[in-house]
Design an enzyme around this catalytic site. Structure first.
Site, mmCIF file in Angstrom:
data_model
loop_
_atom_site.group_PDB
_atom_site.id
_atom_site.type_symbol
_atom_site.label_atom_id
_atom_site.label_comp_id
_atom_site.label_asym_id
_atom_site.label_seq_id
_atom_site.Cartn_x
_atom_site.Cartn_y
_atom_site.Cartn_z
ATOM 1 N N LYS A 1 0.770 -1.386 -0.211
ATOM 2 C CA LYS A 1 0.208 0.028 -0.452
ATOM 3 C C LYS A 1 0.795 0.752 0.344
ATOM 4 C CE LYS A 1 -1.530 2.897 1.679
ATOM 5 N NZ LYS A 1 -1.538 4.537 0.799
ATOM 6 N N GLU B 1 8.242 2.202 11.747
ATOM 7 C CA GLU B 1 9.661 3.438 11.360
ATOM 8 C C GLU B 1 8.204 4.705 11.347
ATOM 9 O OE1 GLU B 1 12.852 3.170 11.422
ATOM 10 O OE2 GLU B 1 12.613 1.738 10.445
ATOM 11 N N CYS C 1 13.732 11.503 7.502
ATOM 12 C CA CYS C 1 13.270 11.042 8.803
ATOM 13 C C CYS C 1 14.155 10.795 9.576
ATOM 14 C CB CYS C 1 12.286 9.926 8.981
ATOM 15 S SG CYS C 1 13.763 8.014 8.350
ATOM 16 N N GLU D 1 8.853 16.763 14.816
ATOM 17 C CA GLU D 1 8.983 16.454 13.226
ATOM 18 C C GLU D 1 8.251 17.887 12.229
ATOM 19 O OE1 GLU D 1 8.134 13.471 10.941
ATOM 20 O OE2 GLU D 1 9.884 13.293 11.380
HETATM 21 P P1 NAI Z 1 1.085 9.529 6.852
HETATM 22 O O1 NAI Z 1 1.738 8.974 8.200
HETATM 23 O O2 NAI Z 1 -0.215 10.137 6.931
HETATM 24 O O3 NAI Z 1 1.538 8.318 5.619
HETATM 25 C C1 NAI Z 1 2.076 7.635 4.889
HETATM 26 C C2 NAI Z 1 1.606 5.983 5.116
HETATM 27 O O4 NAI Z 1 0.535 5.688 6.045
HETATM 28 C C3 NAI Z 1 0.606 6.375 3.539
HETATM 29 O O5 NAI Z 1 0.971 5.582 2.987
HETATM 30 C C4 NAI Z 1 -0.671 6.806 4.512
HETATM 31 O O6 NAI Z 1 -1.604 6.861 3.056
HETATM 32 C C5 NAI Z 1 -1.067 5.107 5.159
HETATM 33 N N1 NAI Z 1 -1.776 6.389 5.800
HETATM 34 C C6 NAI Z 1 -1.920 7.539 6.384
HETATM 35 N N2 NAI Z 1 -2.998 6.899 7.467
HETATM 36 C C7 NAI Z 1 -3.358 5.834 7.676
HETATM 37 C C8 NAI Z 1 -4.542 4.653 8.878
HETATM 38 N N3 NAI Z 1 -5.038 5.994 9.347
HETATM 39 N N4 NAI Z 1 -4.140 3.688 8.566
HETATM 40 C C9 NAI Z 1 -3.454 2.949 7.692
HETATM 41 N N5 NAI Z 1 -2.056 3.928 6.794
HETATM 42 C C10 NAI Z 1 -2.496 5.220 6.922
HETATM 43 O O7 NAI Z 1 2.060 11.291 6.543
HETATM 44 P P2 NAI Z 1 1.716 12.248 5.624
HETATM 45 O O8 NAI Z 1 0.700 12.466 6.002
HETATM 46 O O9 NAI Z 1 1.980 11.755 3.906
HETATM 47 O O10 NAI Z 1 2.695 12.863 6.384
HETATM 48 C C11 NAI Z 1 3.128 13.995 7.138
HETATM 49 C C12 NAI Z 1 3.816 13.984 8.046
HETATM 50 O O11 NAI Z 1 4.596 12.864 9.165
HETATM 51 C C13 NAI Z 1 5.392 14.496 8.095
HETATM 52 O O12 NAI Z 1 5.210 16.008 7.450
HETATM 53 C C14 NAI Z 1 6.318 13.959 8.099
HETATM 54 O O13 NAI Z 1 6.088 14.749 9.169
HETATM 55 C C15 NAI Z 1 5.395 12.971 8.476
HETATM 56 N N6 NAI Z 1 6.372 11.632 7.962
HETATM 57 C C16 NAI Z 1 6.833 11.139 7.745
HETATM 58 C C17 NAI Z 1 8.370 10.001 7.787
HETATM 59 C C18 NAI Z 1 9.213 9.397 8.013
HETATM 60 O O14 NAI Z 1 9.881 8.693 7.403
HETATM 61 N N7 NAI Z 1 9.139 9.072 9.723
HETATM 62 C C19 NAI Z 1 7.843 9.696 5.955
HETATM 63 C C20 NAI Z 1 6.302 10.120 5.588
HETATM 64 C C21 NAI Z 1 6.130 11.314 6.525
#
Ligand code: NAI
Ligand code: MG
Length: 480
Positions: free
Chosen positions: A175, A250, A284, A382
């Site tokens: 996904k 992660e 990250c 972050e």
């Molecule tokens: P997100 O955490 O919402 O998205 C990451 C993945 O999780 C995507 O595939 C998304 O579709 C999925 N996802 C989101 N909500 C979910 C749920 N309730 N159940 C299952 N899967 C779910 O990240 P987003 O909204 O794109 O970015 C927001 C913030 O997150 C960024 O500004 C950043 O601070 C942080 N982030 C951190 C990352 C890391 O590598 N530590 C990577 C991306 C974002």
């Protein structure tokens, strides 16, 4: 100028490209041009269910293959991806907006290497151990794995889950992020092209709270491997807990970079900026908190301001550009708001990069703030953008306290000309990966977070073990 929009609205389930059971699509934008370049399926819970069923059906036969047969499949995929390298680099660059060297060496180069590394591990890892006393411990595949991944290093994060899962004998439902889904689609086209048995790899595009949540809470999902924000990771873990499904998480970071007073400041500060601003700060493990001796603060700020002038922000395809746009307008607004918050909370702007010349693109010039204290939001949250916080300390003890004073614990760095002193400080930092000076990651070094940065480790043999269950087989006593 209008770009051609690629329609990629089918899901890959059970070895075939099938229509989503839902309607509607998700638009994908190039962050440098702000134009829609593709649409992908807005998947449904039913799509997720079909993919889990396909993965479940395929898993026993996949697990029965020998480890060298599974390794051969991974090497075939590696060869197909290597032959497609230029195309993958172009796709990632359009999707993520990162400069060419980062797109090529890291975004594509690292996953290519990892496909081979996990093929090798499949053949050398001791899945079955039996000692001379007859004590027998087997490591068996956990089963069906849902791999949920984000947008910053989309191919790398996907392969770091998929490759060890397949090596272990698991089958997967991918996904990918709805923000940058295009490299995952291309990888799965390559999976299809090599003729991998149907159902071993499935892909469902869609939004996280719909498709991702369904996969995480599905009773036939045996494990969820998630990379993304800490907030979404907590929701995934809660959903998985309903079926006692294993999770690997992660998550975010606010990683410290301690510069001790005996360090080579020029080298340490230059490297510190590079590791804060990589991928425009959307990393990250970015070293976003530079923790420095107060009596060297002025000197360090002067070096940082000078080094910042070396950064060129703009069209990521232009040679010499090292900072591309942020991923989306949402992310741009988020980062801008943190710049405002930092100023309002009393942090002092030391330097700010020159804005991009380009008329389009989600650009935010890099910024360096000093006099940051641990109670400020820019020291705790972050940001995921090119914003560096400099926090002064009075002694080594306080430096360690500041470094550990966040909910995160992903990465860290310590600079000192005294290796013993640096090692002593490194062991006191609560983080999954701590670098000393310009120390390099070795291939397969475990990566992952302590505290709210996550659960479990990725990469190398530790990464493989996440996808394995342990079974003790108790043999009867030998008859005399
Ligand atoms: P997100 O955490 O919402 O998205 C990451 C993945 O999780 C995507 O595939 C998304 O579709 C999925 N996802 C989101 N909500 C979910 C749920 N309730 N159940 C299952 N899967 C779910 O990240 P987003 O909204 O794109 O970015 C927001 C913030 O997150 C960024 O500004 C950043 O601070 C942080 N982030 C951190 C990352 C890391 O590598 N530590 C990577 C991306 C974002
Ligand atoms: Mg999201």
């Amino acid at each position: 100028m209008t770009a051609t929009i690629i329609e990629h609205t089918r899901q890959y389930i059970g070895g075939a490209w099938v229509n989503s059971t839902g309607e509607g699509v998700i638009e994908v934008r190039n962050p440098a041009t702000e134009q829609v370049i593709a649409v992908v399926a807005k998947g449904t819970e039913d799509d997720a269910d079909a993919a889990v069923a396909a993965a479940k059906a395929a898993q026993p036969a996949w697990a029965r293959l020998s480890t060298s047969e599974r390794a051969t499949w991974l090497r075939r995929l590696q060869a197909a991806a290597a032959a497609d390298r230029e195309n993958l680099v172009r796709i990632i660059q359009d999707d993520v907006g990162c400069p060419t060297p980062l797109a090529d060496h890291v975004q594509v180069g690292v996953p290519l290497a990892n496909l081979g590394a996990f093929a090798d591990l499949a053949e050398t890892y001791p899945f079955d151990e039996q000692d001379t006393e007859g004590r027998w411990v087997r490591r068996e595949p956990v089963g069906v794995v849902a791999c949920i991944t984000p947008w910053n290093f989309p191919l790398h994060q996907l392969v770091l889950k998929m490759a060890p899962a397949l090596a272990a004998g698991c089958t997967v439902v991918l996904k990918p992020t709805e923000v940058t889904p295009l490299s995952a689609l291309r990888l799965v086209e390559l999976v299809d092209g090599i003729g991998l048995p149907p159902g071993v790899v499935n892909l469902v595009n869609g939004f996280g709270p719909v498709v991702g949540a369904r996969l995480a809470g599905h009773p036939d999902t045996d494990m969820v491997s998630f990379t993304g924000s800490t907030a979404a990771g907590k929701r995934v873990a809660a959903l998985a807990a309903g079926n006692v499904t294993r999770v690997a998480l992660e998550l975010g970071g606010k990683s410290p970079n301690i510069i001790l007073d005996d360090a080579d400041l020029e080298v340490a500060v230059r490297d510190g900026l590079a590791w804060c601003f990589v991928n425009s700060g959307q990393t990250c493990s970015a070293l976003t908190r530079m923790i420095v001796p107060r009596d060297r603060l002025a000197e360090i700020e002067e070096i940082a301001a000078r080094e910042l002038r070396e950064y060129r922000i703009g069209d990521p395809r232009k040679p010499g550009v090292n900072l591309g746009p942020l991923i989306s307008d949402v992310q741009r607004e988020r980062v801008r708001s943190y710049v405002d918050v930092a100023a309002a909370e009393g942090a002092r702007l030391v330097a700010c990069g020159t804005p991009a010349d380009e008329q389009t693109g989600y650009f935010v010039p890099p910024a360096i703030f000093s006099d940051v204290t641990t109670d400020m939001r820019i020291a705790q949250e972050e940001i995921f953008g090119p914003v560096l916080a400099i926090l002064p300390y009075d002694d080594e003890e306080q430096a360690v306290t500041i470094a550990n004073d966040t909910v995160y614990g992903l990465a860290a760095c310590v600079w000192s000309s005294d290796p013993d002193r640096a090692a002593r400080v490194a062991t006191r930092i609560r983080a999954g990966q701590v670098r000393i000076n310009d120390g390099d990651r070795w291939p397969g070094a475990p990566f992952g977070g302590m505290k709210q940065s996550g659960l479990g480790r990725e990469d190398g043999s530790h990464g493989l073990e996440e996808f394995l269950e342990i079974k003790a087989i108790l043999l009867p006593k030998p008859t005399a």
